[in-house]
Write an enzyme that holds these catalytic residues in place. Structure first.
Site, PDB file in Angstrom:
ATOM      1  N   VAL A  52      -3.204  -1.609  -6.563  1.00 58.57           N
ATOM      2  CA  VAL A  52      -3.734  -1.429  -5.209  1.00 58.57           C
ATOM      3  C   VAL A  52      -4.660  -0.208  -5.106  1.00 58.57           C
ATOM      4  CG1 VAL A  52      -1.903   0.075  -4.301  1.00 58.57           C
ATOM      5  CG2 VAL A  52      -3.026  -1.580  -2.775  1.00 58.57           C
ATOM      6  N   TYR A  53      -4.702   0.628  -6.139  1.00 57.13           N
ATOM      7  CA  TYR A  53      -5.543   1.829  -6.109  1.00 57.13           C
ATOM      8  C   TYR A  53      -7.011   1.467  -6.265  1.00 57.13           C
ATOM      9  CZ  TYR A  53      -1.269   4.597  -6.910  1.00 57.13           C
ATOM     10  OH  TYR A  53      -0.033   5.175  -6.829  1.00 57.13           O
TER      11      TYR A  53
END
Length: 298
Positions: A52-53
């Site tokens: 998700v980064y």
């Protein structure tokens, strides 16, 4: 740089783990490469990322950090212990999040592609998923271990009761278990000392502590609670809101001022003390340190 065992396993990791959630938003690729190179020069062999980064998270940027890390690792993959995560929403579909069998298998393959590797050393659910039966999650994770795509399992942001439940289910079915946990832990936030840390010490579960500097609050650079400066952890959209809820308070600022007043006459920088304190606690394996500029690692 010291090398330590991760919990009861034979896996060796550096006591400092490099966090990467700034890569691809706060840092461009050139700066991200420089940060990783600086960390490697100082003996860091442990890198933590997530699908998700970067933060603040968005569907448009999800996976960008893994891609940057993958390009930097090319040609030197075996030198590093690489950790990543799944669970958070990375797309618009109903199954683009969570810890279902479907999402885990897809997420592992997507991370392998972005990281340009054929194995992940440490794979971690980013948080507990109350909508998925725990045996479904653990069976899917055991499968990716048996397939050779993942070497070890861990979890992040699990309270003690959820970790204990998972350990029991894994043992009952002879599945790969969570051999580390990644909790928030620092001088200002010590909740894990009540139950999670004793559980981990008893069960041989490694502890990789994130936020050892409280999102930068324990650097001592914030003197007032006026609007946080731009391009800091406290001003990054929804992530900024989360960090302000955690630390942007008079009580926390007062605690930092007291710590500084104690350590300055002893010529100990608070930033070093805060990280050293986390690593010195019994049961803690590594402290995750992030940066937006390579010189911050000095």
């Amino acid at each position: 740089m010291k090398t330590v065992r991760m919990g009861r396993t034979g896996l060796k990791v550096s006591e400092i783990c490099l966090g990467t959630m700034t890569f691809g938003y706060q840092c461009d690729e050139t700066t991200s490469f420089a940060i990783m190179s600086k960390a490697a020069e100082q003996g860091v062999t442990f890198i933590d990322t997530a699908d998700v980064y970067p933060v603040p998270p968005s569907f448009e940027t999800a996976g960008r950090t893994e891609e940057i890390v993958g390009r930097w690792l090319k040609g030197q993959r075996d030198r590093f212990v690489l950790a990543t995560k799944c669970r958070m929403k990375v797309g618009p579909g109903a199954n683009d999040e969570g810890l279902s069998r479907r999402h885990i298998i897809q997420a592992v393959d997507d991370s392998l592609r972005r990281l340009q590797t054929d194995y992940i050393d440490l794979y971690q659910p980013h948080s507990f998923d109350p909508e998925t039966p725990i045996d479904e999650t653990l069976r899917a994770l055991d499968d990716v271990v048996r397939q050779g795509k993942v070497r070890y399992l861990g979890c992040s942001n699990y309270p003690a009761w959820q970790l204990a439940l998972a350990l029991g289910v894994s043992t009952a079915h002879d599945w790969a278990r969570y051999d580390c946990v990644q909790p928030r832990y620092n001088l200002l936030f010590r909740d894990i000392e009540a139950e999670l840390l004793p559980l981990c010490r008893d069960q041989g579960v490694g502890v990789i502590a994130y936020n050892p500097l409280a999102g930068g609050f324990l650097t001592g650079k914030y003197k007032t609670l006026e609007a946080p400066p731009e391009k800091t952890r406290f001003s990054l959209g929804k992530t900024g809101e989360l960090y302000r809820d955690r630390y942007w308070q008079e009580a926390q600022l007062g605690a930092v001022n007291e710590l500084q007043a104690f350590f300055e006459p002893r010529r100990k920088p608070l930033i070093q003390v805060a990280i050293a304190w986390v690593m010195a606690q019994p049961g803690v394996t590594s402290a995750i340190v992030g940066a937006s500029r390579p010189e911050q690692l000095d």
